[in-house]
Write an enzyme that holds these catalytic residues in place. Sequence first.
Site, PDB file in Angstrom:
ATOM      1  N   ARG A  90       0.929  -1.233   0.095  1.00 51.47           N
ATOM      2  CA  ARG A  90      -0.131  -0.217  -0.189  1.00 51.47           C
ATOM      3  C   ARG A  90       0.492   1.510  -0.130  1.00 51.47           C
ATOM      4  NH1 ARG A  90      -2.910   2.947   5.095  1.00 51.47           N
ATOM      5  NH2 ARG A  90      -3.493   4.873   3.819  1.00 51.47           N
ATOM      6  N   HIS A 138      -2.366  11.009   1.255  1.00 48.68           N
ATOM      7  CA  HIS A 138      -2.525  10.791   2.183  1.00 48.68           C
ATOM      8  C   HIS A 138      -1.245  11.912   3.242  1.00 48.68           C
ATOM      9  CE1 HIS A 138      -1.026   7.257   5.540  1.00 48.68           C
ATOM     10  NE2 HIS A 138      -0.126   8.734   5.426  1.00 48.68           N
ATOM     11  N   GLU A 183      -6.720   8.403   7.019  1.00 42.96           N
ATOM     12  CA  GLU A 183      -7.503   9.569   8.763  1.00 42.96           C
ATOM     13  C   GLU A 183      -7.506  10.328   8.163  1.00 42.96           C
ATOM     14  OE1 GLU A 183      -3.851   8.759  10.313  1.00 42.96           O
ATOM     15  OE2 GLU A 183      -3.766   5.912  10.336  1.00 42.96           O
ATOM     16  N   ASN A 311      -6.889   1.981  10.579  1.00 45.01           N
ATOM     17  CA  ASN A 311      -6.338   1.663  11.350  1.00 45.01           C
ATOM     18  C   ASN A 311      -6.427   1.975  12.656  1.00 45.01           C
ATOM     19  OD1 ASN A 311      -5.439   2.370   8.120  1.00 45.01           O
ATOM     20  ND2 ASN A 311      -4.506   4.338   8.404  1.00 45.01           N
ATOM     21  N   TYR A 313      -3.871   1.614  16.558  1.00 43.41           N
ATOM     22  CA  TYR A 313      -2.044   1.746  16.943  1.00 43.41           C
ATOM     23  C   TYR A 313      -2.738   0.643  18.568  1.00 43.41           C
ATOM     24  CZ  TYR A 313      -0.047   3.067  12.947  1.00 43.41           C
ATOM     25  OH  TYR A 313       0.502   3.091  11.593  1.00 43.41           O
ATOM     26  N   GLU A 389      -3.542  -0.433   8.651  1.00 42.24           N
ATOM     27  CA  GLU A 389      -2.778   0.024   9.020  1.00 42.24           C
ATOM     28  C   GLU A 389      -2.090  -0.517  10.504  1.00 42.24           C
ATOM     29  OE1 GLU A 389      -1.188   4.587   9.529  1.00 42.24           O
ATOM     30  OE2 GLU A 389      -2.469   4.709   7.305  1.00 42.24           O
TER      31      GLU A 389
END
Length: 486
Positions: A90, A138, A183, A311, A313, A389
């Site tokens: 990606r 992005h 995002e 995504n 984290y 992600e």
Amino acid sequence: MTTTEERPTAAGASTGRAFPPGFVWGTATAAYQVEGAAAEDGRTPSIWDTYSHTPGKVSGGDTGDVADDHYHRFREDIAIMKRLGLASYRFSVAWPRITPQVSADSLGPVNEAGLRFYSVLVDELLAAGIEPAVTLYHWDLPQALEDAGGWTSRATAERFAEYAEVVAGALGDRVRTFITLNEPWCSAYLGYASGVHAPGRTEPAAALAAVHHLNLAHGLGAAAVRRAAPTARVALTLNLAWVRTEGTADADHDAVRRVDGLQNRVFLDPVLRGSYPADVLADTAAVSDWSFVHEGDLQLIHQPLDVLGVNYYSPTVVRAWDGSGPRAEADGHGASTHSPWVGSHHLIEFPELPGHRTAMGWSVDARGMTELLLRVHRENPGLELVVTENGAAYEDVVVAGQVHDLERTGYLRDHLAAVLDAVEAGAPVTGYYLWSFLDNFEWGYGFSKRFGIVHVDYATQQRTVKDSALWYAGVVAGNALPAPTA
Ligand code: IFM
């Protein structure tokens, strides 16, 4: 280059927990973070060029001028991906390479040299047996568009759709998945409210306008991709928050609702349901009347979505703040006296959690991955999900040509297990992209934070495959998590 020449073997494929057949294993990067070649082949500045060249904005004064020099070294990088057995890559397209003369009124001419770079990248990936997945935006907005209002302006969304059509038209014969935006939460709130990302504005009302115009850009862009590449899949990537509180008061639960609204539902609802959440409009009414939402916009935003990219984290833990006294501000999104939490900053705080943290200071809790995937699935049955992600920064060191990044491997193992938990509980998750393939320019932190599974020596551009990459290659080869060692 220091790499392990032998292809890793399947790590416990027969004894570990298997992923569904056909599960797509990849890694991800983004243009400004890895490419470099900032002024080559007709590229003009983006907001991140301007921001990173502004003294005091990025740690160490780092810029993406050279970064990982991926623009020139992508063949070497693809060879590493191939050796690791990765099925997909990606990457994002830098808008200022494609239409460098864009203005608010016109897209301007297409820069064939810019398009050619991505076309060759796609061809090289396919030749290596690696499927490209293309993110169209992005965060590297052409500076000329920011000068005309950036994401606070409707014209930016309109130009984005035209740009998306150009890229999808050029690559859509070979690219199966186009992700419109990455995002948008960061673009809107960190870019326009807290100012810790480009363009560095600290205007809460502007951040809300940016939220809407990013949503509009997604909708217009999705339709544009479908026109130009009718067989491609259209996706959107959101950094969704697993929000919870350890408090018991109603105000603590209200803090959860507010953060969920601003981070999750203000994007999910218009895209998947065609409406803005009434509570978010109410929470932000003192900041903006949302008059930038025009009649018909929500239908434009509410396009069919083939895949939602998630995504994840770190967990988000909140509690009520009474507006007095020092506030706990551990929301992990950079130090700023301006809050990204538009309309709610005076009512919420983010307590520091005990336990393990990454080099970003982000706490680690893999349960959030499962919870998020299951929540999105529950609320949108049938919607295909991909983890676009997930990963972690640690203080890596190269010793005798190796990087023993055990902590990253542990993080990945736990989060992949959490993905599998969600899959086994019924969530249709079809792929996983590890952030990141290479150490790279980590926005306001510059090169000080390393997320890669491949180490980059920025002085020499030498790549060193970290132990976590070899471990990941084993997972990929076996399509399974290795059985735990005793
Ligand atoms: O590096 C970023 C990426 O660009 C977007 N998602 C989060 C990553 C780590 O902060």
